[in-house]
Design a protein around this motif. Structure first.
Motif, mmCIF file in Angstrom:
data_model
loop_
_atom_site.group_PDB
_atom_site.id
_atom_site.type_symbol
_atom_site.label_atom_id
_atom_site.label_comp_id
_atom_site.label_asym_id
_atom_site.label_seq_id
_atom_site.Cartn_x
_atom_site.Cartn_y
_atom_site.Cartn_z
ATOM 1 N N ARG A 144 1.246 7.959 7.573
ATOM 2 C CA ARG A 144 0.730 7.105 6.500
ATOM 3 C C ARG A 144 1.548 5.820 6.397
ATOM 4 O O ARG A 144 0.988 4.725 6.211
ATOM 5 C CB ARG A 144 0.760 7.850 5.166
ATOM 6 N N SER A 145 2.854 5.930 6.537
ATOM 7 C CA SER A 145 3.712 4.748 6.480
ATOM 8 C C SER A 145 3.424 3.815 7.654
ATOM 9 O O SER A 145 3.418 2.594 7.502
ATOM 10 C CB SER A 145 5.184 5.167 6.489
ATOM 11 N N ARG A 171 0.296 1.903 6.959
ATOM 12 C CA ARG A 171 0.542 0.845 5.968
ATOM 13 C C ARG A 171 1.180 -0.375 6.622
ATOM 14 O O ARG A 171 0.868 -1.513 6.268
ATOM 15 C CB ARG A 171 1.422 1.382 4.841
ATOM 16 N N ASP A 219 -1.604 -2.167 8.370
ATOM 17 C CA ASP A 219 -2.453 -2.878 7.404
ATOM 18 C C ASP A 219 -1.829 -4.213 7.006
ATOM 19 O O ASP A 219 -2.515 -5.245 6.940
ATOM 20 C CB ASP A 219 -2.659 -2.028 6.142
ATOM 21 N N LYS A 220 -0.526 -4.205 6.744
ATOM 22 C CA LYS A 220 0.138 -5.426 6.296
ATOM 23 C C LYS A 220 0.258 -6.458 7.420
ATOM 24 O O LYS A 220 0.187 -7.661 7.175
ATOM 25 C CB LYS A 220 1.518 -5.096 5.712
ATOM 26 N N HIS A 235 -8.480 -0.538 6.888
ATOM 27 C CA HIS A 235 -7.556 0.576 6.684
ATOM 28 C C HIS A 235 -8.007 1.800 7.480
ATOM 29 O O HIS A 235 -7.203 2.435 8.190
ATOM 30 C CB HIS A 235 -7.462 0.911 5.194
#
Length: 423
Positions: free
Chosen positions: A10-11, A14, A17-18, A75
């Motif tokens: 999950r990290s 993320r 995504d950024k 995402h």
């Protein structure tokens, strides 16, 4: 897989995504605490997963498009990309697919896509590896590939992309006894004197780290200070110095060095590095344009596109779009002119950028030599150990490319030139 696998993946998503939505660079995200909630081992794994996904993004998309009618939300797409890369590189399907489904399911905005994610990844697990092996080496995005292909040609472009895809080993600059350090860390000595380690593991656990016998620095980046060839007792100004690899090289040569950079956090790292390697320098957090005085030698590693570092930073082509290049090129010219003005008569200046774009290297030096009647380009100065004379460019600089030393693991793209000021 344990729950840590879910949080790690999950990290990593993320981070993707950024990078792709906000245009953030991975290093900046990580240094600002993007993985701070993870244990050290999970933090390293999340970073590696994000890097592997970015390096293999084109391949992941080509596999996924065979199993989807349309591209999903970014995402969700990034969850699928990360899982596809893991599966196609041999990851265990049960943990990879379950975690991907849960990442999507626990986000209210995307929960309705969990069925699609499960179905697509089951197909990828069944057919993906066979498809993966037939795919080409990933290409750079068109906004960057086009100017580089124009500069170096189509065949060279393929070689550069192959070097990017291969990733980068770890290079060390050593204070002394390169052969001894290479033996201690299980590396080899490169033609320029750097030590290269193919599979380094945890850097701080390597022999000689605590004793300050070396620092991490790509072989190409180390060549700028080698070209400068600082001498004991000389006054040297290192502009845009952080994180300090070149500062330490100059200090190790016995020169009196002043390191300047406008980033307080990066300069704190420089202070820590200087302390570890037991070298001295005056550290100034400030604007390049505010510097005054007269120096025997100056090293200007100007702000640039960093397009030479993609083998280590595969996020860059996806975080950027080239729109800032014009401003950077203008800033380089301003910094270079100011730096030349800080040289003593007879002084020398090394201008360098970690860029593959000629506008940030060859063109800057050629135009500076035209603007300054008393400045010449010293092409002999760049012919240091490890340099092939064919790498010296028309105006007298040194053009380094990722595909050079391909049999040894390549190098960063870099440009280095020596300018001398008349008496």
């Amino acid at each position: 897989m344990s729950n840590s696998g879910y949080y790690t993946r999950r990290s990593a998503v993320r981070l993707l995504d950024k990078v792709m939505e906000d245009g953030r660079l991975l290093n900046d995200l990580i240094q600002s605490g993007g993985l701070s909630k993870l244990e050290p081992a999970d933090r390293a794994r999340a970073q590696r997963l994000a890097l592997d996904t970015l390096r293999n993004l084109e391949r992941a998309d080509r596999v996924l498009q065979k199993h989807m009618k349309k591209t999903p939300d970014l995402h969700v797409h990034n969850v699928l990309r990360l899982a596809t890369v893991e599966l196609c590189l041999g990851g265990a399907a049960h943990g990879v697919v379950n975690d991907a489904v849960n990442i999507v399911a626990k986000n209210k905005r995307t929960a309705g896509m969990k069925g699609l994610v499960n179905a697509v990844l089951r197909k990828v697990d069944e057919k993906g590896q066979a498809e993966w092996d037939k795919l080409r080496v990933p290409r750079l995005p068109k906004w960057l590939r086009k100017p580089l292909a124009q500069a170096y040609g189509a065949d060279t472009m393929l070689d550069i992309e192959a070097a990017h895809f291969a990733g980068a080993p770890l290079d060390l600059t050593v204070k002394e006894d390169a052969e001894g350090i290479a033996e201690a860390v299980g590396g080899v000595v490169l033609p320029n004197g750097s030590v290269r380690i193919a599979d380094a593991g945890q850097v701080t656990a390597l022999a000689g780290f605590k004793q300050g016998q070396w620092w991490v620095q790509d072989a190409a980046a180390s060549m700028a200070a080698r070209v400068l060839n600082a001498q004991p007792g000389e006054t040297v100004l290192d502009l845009c110095a952080a994180p300090g690899g070149k500062t330490m090289q100059v200090a190790a040569a016995g020169a009196t060095v002043t390191a300047v950079d406008d980033s307080a956090s990066r300069m704190e790292r420089l202070r820590e590095n200087l302390k570890r390697v037991q070298l001295n320098a005056t550290v100034v957090v400030g604007d390049v344009m505010a510097q005054e005085g007269q120096y025997d030698a100056i090293l200007l590693d100007a702000p640039c596109s960093a397009t030479g570092t993609i083998r280590r930073h595969p996020d860059l082509p996806f975080a950027k779009d080239g729109s800032e290049f014009g401003d950077l090129i203008g800033l380089q010219e301003v910094f270079l002119d100011h730096a030349i003005g800080l040289l003593k008569p007879g002084g020398r200046l090394v201008f360098c950028t970690c860029s593959l774009l000629p506008d940030e290297g060859e063109v800057q030096v050629e135009e500076a030599a035209e603007r300054w009647a008393d400045v010449t380009v010293d092409r002999d100065a760049v012919l240091i150990d490890g340099v092939d004379p064919a790498w010296i460019t028309e105006e007298g600089g040194l053009r380094l490319r990722p595909d050079y030393w391909a049999d040894k693991g390549g190098m960063d793209g870099f440009y280095v030139a020596m300018l001398r000021k008349g008496q």
